[in-house]
Write a protein that holds these residues in place. Structure first.
Motif, short mmCIF file in Angstrom:
data_model
loop_
_atom_site.label_atom_id
_atom_site.label_comp_id
_atom_site.label_asym_id
_atom_site.label_seq_id
_atom_site.Cartn_x
_atom_site.Cartn_y
_atom_site.Cartn_z
N ASP A 90 7.19 13.86 -3.95
CA ASP A 90 7.58 13.28 -2.66
C ASP A 90 8.35 14.37 -1.91
OD1 ASP A 90 8.87 11.99 -0.52
OD2 ASP A 90 9.09 10.12 -1.63
N CYS A 91 7.82 14.79 -0.77
CA CYS A 91 8.42 15.91 -0.05
C CYS A 91 9.83 15.61 0.45
CB CYS A 91 7.53 16.33 1.11
SG CYS A 91 6.10 17.30 0.57
N ARG A 127 3.73 -0.74 -14.02
CA ARG A 127 3.98 0.32 -15.00
C ARG A 127 5.35 0.96 -14.75
NH1 ARG A 127 0.86 4.25 -18.00
NH2 ARG A 127 2.23 6.03 -18.43
N PHE A 128 5.68 1.17 -13.48
CA PHE A 128 6.95 1.80 -13.11
C PHE A 128 7.91 0.73 -12.62
CE2 PHE A 128 3.57 4.94 -12.23
CZ PHE A 128 3.94 5.92 -13.13
N VAL A 129 9.09 0.70 -13.20
CA VAL A 129 10.05 -0.35 -12.85
C VAL A 129 11.15 0.16 -11.93
CG1 VAL A 129 9.60 -1.63 -14.96
CG2 VAL A 129 11.39 0.11 -14.95
N ASN A 130 11.25 1.48 -11.78
CA ASN A 130 12.30 2.05 -10.96
C ASN A 130 11.71 2.87 -9.81
OD1 ASN A 130 14.47 1.13 -12.66
ND2 ASN A 130 13.93 2.75 -14.09
N PRO A 131 12.42 2.89 -8.65
CA PRO A 131 11.98 3.74 -7.56
C PRO A 131 12.25 5.21 -7.90
CG PRO A 131 14.07 2.67 -7.02
CD PRO A 131 13.60 2.08 -8.33
N PRO A 132 11.54 6.14 -7.29
CA PRO A 132 10.62 5.93 -6.17
C PRO A 132 9.22 5.49 -6.58
CG PRO A 132 10.78 8.26 -6.65
CD PRO A 132 11.77 7.58 -7.56
N GLU A 133 8.85 5.70 -7.87
CA GLU A 133 7.48 5.38 -8.28
C GLU A 133 7.14 3.90 -8.07
OE1 GLU A 133 8.88 8.81 -10.97
OE2 GLU A 133 9.70 6.98 -10.10
N SER A 134 8.10 3.03 -8.35
CA SER A 134 7.82 1.59 -8.21
C SER A 134 7.54 1.20 -6.76
CB SER A 134 9.00 0.78 -8.75
OG SER A 134 10.20 1.06 -8.03
N ASN A 135 8.03 2.00 -5.81
CA ASN A 135 7.78 1.73 -4.39
C ASN A 135 6.40 2.18 -3.93
OD1 ASN A 135 10.40 0.72 -4.14
ND2 ASN A 135 11.23 2.72 -3.55
N TYR A 148 -2.55 6.68 -5.03
CA TYR A 148 -2.67 8.06 -5.50
C TYR A 148 -1.89 8.98 -4.58
CZ TYR A 148 -6.96 6.12 -7.64
OH TYR A 148 -7.87 5.36 -8.32
N MET A 149 -1.98 8.70 -3.28
CA MET A 149 -1.37 9.59 -2.29
C MET A 149 -1.07 8.82 -1.01
SD MET A 149 -3.02 13.00 -0.45
CE MET A 149 -4.30 12.08 0.43
N GLN A 150 -0.03 9.27 -0.32
CA GLN A 150 0.23 8.88 1.06
C GLN A 150 0.53 10.15 1.87
OE1 GLN A 150 3.47 6.13 1.39
NE2 GLN A 150 2.36 4.42 0.44
N ILE A 151 -0.26 10.39 2.90
CA ILE A 151 0.11 11.36 3.94
C ILE A 151 0.26 10.55 5.21
CG2 ILE A 151 -0.53 13.39 5.27
CD1 ILE A 151 -2.14 14.38 2.92
N ASN A 152 1.49 10.42 5.67
CA ASN A 152 1.78 9.59 6.83
C ASN A 152 2.20 10.45 8.01
OD1 ASN A 152 1.32 7.13 5.45
ND2 ASN A 152 3.37 7.24 4.54
N GLY A 153 1.87 9.96 9.20
CA GLY A 153 2.24 10.67 10.41
C GLY A 153 1.67 9.98 11.63
N LYS A 154 1.25 10.78 12.60
CA LYS A 154 0.67 10.27 13.84
C LYS A 154 -0.54 11.14 14.21
CE LYS A 154 4.22 7.41 14.88
NZ LYS A 154 4.13 5.94 15.08
#
Length: 259
Positions: A90-91, A127-135, A148-154
């Motif tokens: 996560d960048c 599978r993941f109970v804690n953030p950030p993975e659980s989010n 698998y991936m999120q690239i968010n923007g505009k």
């Protein structure tokens, strides 16, 4: 004298056996970097254009890599088991941009291979109970598990409007004429990177694993935001296109540690 000789005979084989069993190991540390047109990503700046002439900006990059293998010069595969072989990037989280892996056998390696995303065995809801993975969960009604991936923007559409750009990859779906799901599609893929490097005992080999963002949209398929819109979580055509393009987005090189 006989006693000393007898002890010597017993001790020598033991020492030889211990020497033969000694397992020389070192470490690898991956640094995850991200570029657009070969330059480090500049977030929140509308300064990029895809090959399909879509102006866009990026504000988030997040993804999983898993099932990491190192292949040595003899063709042997070393599977990384640390953290179940899964790493979340996560960048916006500085410590996620590096992954140190210990207990790597000392030898020459020729190839790095990994799964982008999570395969069927690893991609299970809760599978993941804690953030950030659980989010990073993927909704159960459309396949469950995790993105698998999120690239968010505009991006700017052909009418000149600034719209959300949500490049979210994960489990896809096939639908019938009534828009009912008939099948789920696993869209993870394997990245194979030929690269020669050496892991030495008690040393750390540092490597940069870079993602070239533009290749998600141009190689080998031309991806047009105007065609696929703001979100693709239920668009298997877009998922399949990105899956094919994703095989070409990574490269690896030695990292210069004093920079």
């Amino acid at each position: 004298m006989r006693f000393n000789t007898f002890c010597f005979i017993l001790i020598v084989p033991f020492l030889l056996a211990a020497s033969c069993q000694k397992n020389e190991k070192g470490s690898i540390e991956f640094f995850f970097t991200h570029t657009v047109d070969g330059n480090p990503v500049q977030f929140n700046q509308l300064s990029y254009t895809t090959a399909a002439k879509n102006p866009y900006l990026i504000n988030e990059i997040k993804y999983f890599i898993s099932k990491l293998f190192l292949i040595d010069t003899d063709g042997n595969s070393i599977e990384i088991k640390q953290n179940d072989g899964i790493h979340y990037v996560d960048c916006s989280i500085e410590n996620s941009l590096r992954w140190k892996i210990d207990e790597i056998p000392e030898r020459d390696y020729t190839t790095i291979s990994f799964v982008f995303g999570l395969d069927e065995n690893n991609n299970k809801s809760n599978r993941f109970v804690n953030p950030p993975e659980s989010n990073f969960s993927w909704p159960d009604p459309i396949g469950g598990g995790y993105h698998y991936m999120q690239i968010n923007g505009k991006f700017v559409n052909k009418e000149g409007a600034l719209l959300n750009m949500n490049i979210h990859t994960g489990i896809g779906q096939l639908y019938n004429e009534n828009h009912e799901i008939t099948q789920f599609v696993h869209n993870y893929f394997t990245v194979t990177l030929p690269f020669k490097f050496f892991v030495g005992v008690d040393n750390t080999t540092t490597l940069s694993l870079n993602m070239e963002i533009q290749h998600w949209f141009d190689t080998p398929n031309l991806y047009d935001f105007n065609e696929f819109g703001t979100g693709i979580m239920q668009n298997q055509k877009a998922q399949e296109m990105l899956k094919k393009n994703g095989e070409n987005v990574f490269d690896v090189q030695f990292r210069i540690t004093n920079q």
